[in-house]
Design a protein around this motif. Sequence first.
Motif, mmCIF file in Angstrom:
data_model
loop_
_atom_site.group_PDB
_atom_site.id
_atom_site.type_symbol
_atom_site.label_atom_id
_atom_site.label_comp_id
_atom_site.label_asym_id
_atom_site.label_seq_id
_atom_site.Cartn_x
_atom_site.Cartn_y
_atom_site.Cartn_z
ATOM 1 N N SER A 5 31.352 36.108 34.470
ATOM 2 C CA SER A 5 32.683 36.575 34.842
ATOM 3 C C SER A 5 32.916 36.354 36.331
ATOM 4 O O SER A 5 31.979 36.098 37.095
ATOM 5 C CB SER A 5 32.869 38.061 34.499
ATOM 6 O OG SER A 5 32.020 38.860 35.300
ATOM 7 N N ASP B 179 44.220 46.967 33.706
ATOM 8 C CA ASP B 179 44.208 48.013 32.687
ATOM 9 C C ASP B 179 43.386 47.641 31.464
ATOM 10 O O ASP B 179 43.354 48.383 30.479
ATOM 11 C CB ASP B 179 45.639 48.360 32.271
ATOM 12 C CG ASP B 179 46.391 47.176 31.652
ATOM 13 O OD1 ASP B 179 45.793 46.082 31.546
ATOM 14 O OD2 ASP B 179 47.571 47.351 31.292
ATOM 15 N N GLY B 180 42.726 46.484 31.498
ATOM 16 C CA GLY B 180 41.896 46.041 30.388
ATOM 17 C C GLY B 180 42.619 45.189 29.367
ATOM 18 O O GLY B 180 41.977 44.633 28.461
ATOM 19 N N GLU C 255 40.086 39.802 35.855
ATOM 20 C CA GLU C 255 38.691 39.435 35.583
ATOM 21 C C GLU C 255 38.689 38.312 34.562
ATOM 22 O O GLU C 255 39.205 38.461 33.443
ATOM 23 C CB GLU C 255 37.883 40.606 35.042
ATOM 24 C CG GLU C 255 36.428 40.221 34.774
ATOM 25 C CD GLU C 255 35.620 41.288 34.052
ATOM 26 O OE1 GLU C 255 34.389 41.121 33.950
ATOM 27 O OE2 GLU C 255 36.228 42.273 33.570
ATOM 28 N N ARG D 88 38.399 35.372 27.995
ATOM 29 C CA ARG D 88 39.536 36.267 28.180
ATOM 30 C C ARG D 88 39.830 36.407 29.666
ATOM 31 O O ARG D 88 38.922 36.417 30.495
ATOM 32 C CB ARG D 88 39.262 37.648 27.586
ATOM 33 C CG ARG D 88 39.094 37.682 26.082
ATOM 34 C CD ARG D 88 39.118 39.106 25.551
ATOM 35 N NE ARG D 88 38.014 39.900 26.069
ATOM 36 C CZ ARG D 88 37.920 41.235 25.968
ATOM 37 N NH1 ARG D 88 38.902 41.907 25.394
ATOM 38 N NH2 ARG D 88 36.883 41.866 26.449
ATOM 39 N N LEU E 145 41.377 39.267 31.829
ATOM 40 C CA LEU E 145 41.693 40.678 31.685
ATOM 41 C C LEU E 145 42.442 41.190 32.905
ATOM 42 O O LEU E 145 42.059 40.919 34.049
ATOM 43 C CB LEU E 145 40.406 41.484 31.486
ATOM 44 C CG LEU E 145 39.561 41.090 30.269
ATOM 45 C CD1 LEU E 145 38.222 41.820 30.297
ATOM 46 C CD2 LEU E 145 40.307 41.391 28.977
ATOM 47 N N LYS E 146 43.484 41.970 32.644
ATOM 48 C CA LYS E 146 44.214 42.622 33.724
ATOM 49 C C LYS E 146 43.524 43.931 34.087
ATOM 50 O O LYS E 146 42.558 44.352 33.439
ATOM 51 C CB LYS E 146 45.662 42.834 33.312
ATOM 52 C CG LYS E 146 46.369 41.530 32.887
ATOM 53 C CD LYS E 146 47.852 41.704 32.672
ATOM 54 C CE LYS E 146 48.586 41.717 33.995
ATOM 55 N NZ LYS E 146 50.057 41.604 33.814
ATOM 56 N N ARG F 44 36.069 37.675 39.463
ATOM 57 C CA ARG F 44 37.298 38.427 39.740
ATOM 58 C C ARG F 44 38.169 37.626 40.692
ATOM 59 O O ARG F 44 37.663 36.940 41.581
ATOM 60 C CB ARG F 44 36.975 39.811 40.318
ATOM 61 C CG ARG F 44 36.268 40.710 39.307
ATOM 62 C CD ARG F 44 36.138 42.148 39.791
ATOM 63 N NE ARG F 44 35.528 42.981 38.771
ATOM 64 C CZ ARG F 44 36.190 43.570 37.799
ATOM 65 N NH1 ARG F 44 37.510 43.412 37.692
ATOM 66 N NH2 ARG F 44 35.570 44.322 36.908
#
Length: 272
Positions: free
Chosen positions: A6, A102-103, A83, A97, A99-100, A8
């Motif tokens: 991952s 808030d998940g 992420e 994925r 991801l924002k 960020r």
Amino acid sequence: MNRRASRRITAFLDGEDRPDIPNPIHSTGVARQYGFAGPLVGGVTVYGWLVPPILDLLGDAWLESGWADVRFRRPVYPGDDLEAAAEEIAPGILAIRMLKADGAAAIEGEAGLGDAPWLDELAWPERREPVPPRADLPELTLAAAPRGRDLDPMAVELSVEEARGWALEKQRDAHDRWAGDAPLAHPSWLAARMTPLLKHSFSYGPSIHTRSQVQHLAPARAGQSFVVAGRFVDAGDERGHHVAVIDGAIFASDGRPVARLRHTTIFRIRPA
């Protein structure tokens, strides 16, 4: 335990309010007219931010014979904390994925090595000789959509300097693959050729990219002219949005294909 990678990143969009922006959905005023909170970051740009985790798990072989299928689920705005995540779900296959904070997933999809499971569904264009831009482009509508017909092929130069600039400015990725002495075209640059291909044949207004399917066939080295050719597969109405599906192929200067793609886009956005 499945392997995972991952990174960020904080989303950004440079020059969204310049007067000559090709797609005004990336401008503040037009995006808000359609009910969005602000200018949308381009889907191929966000897809590109997923490339490092993909390469962390699949390696450079993915650039020579690998695939990705990404669906754009939620808008990404400048300033969003994201992420980019990739997880191995089977040998040589990843779930990916974006991801924002808030998940929620802005992008969901898969990537893998070898041939994509949907590769045989893509159409090969018969027209591959590039033609210059038309003086007057017809408007793209559902009634006029050229289902099953080839689009006008186009020639695209990608210099070494342009390839580096794409990686450094749009991706903020200074890896030698993209910014070294002999850079490759970034995968997001390849995916981004499909919108100009459609605009090479038709005129239409603000649009939203909803899905990209990309099959890499060979390394796409910068410093040459590519030919982008394609076929208009289908068009339809989806909850008030007018949606087009086009298949494409990108050929190197020696005629070898370096990528095949399917691009799904909303070419007429439902009024807010």
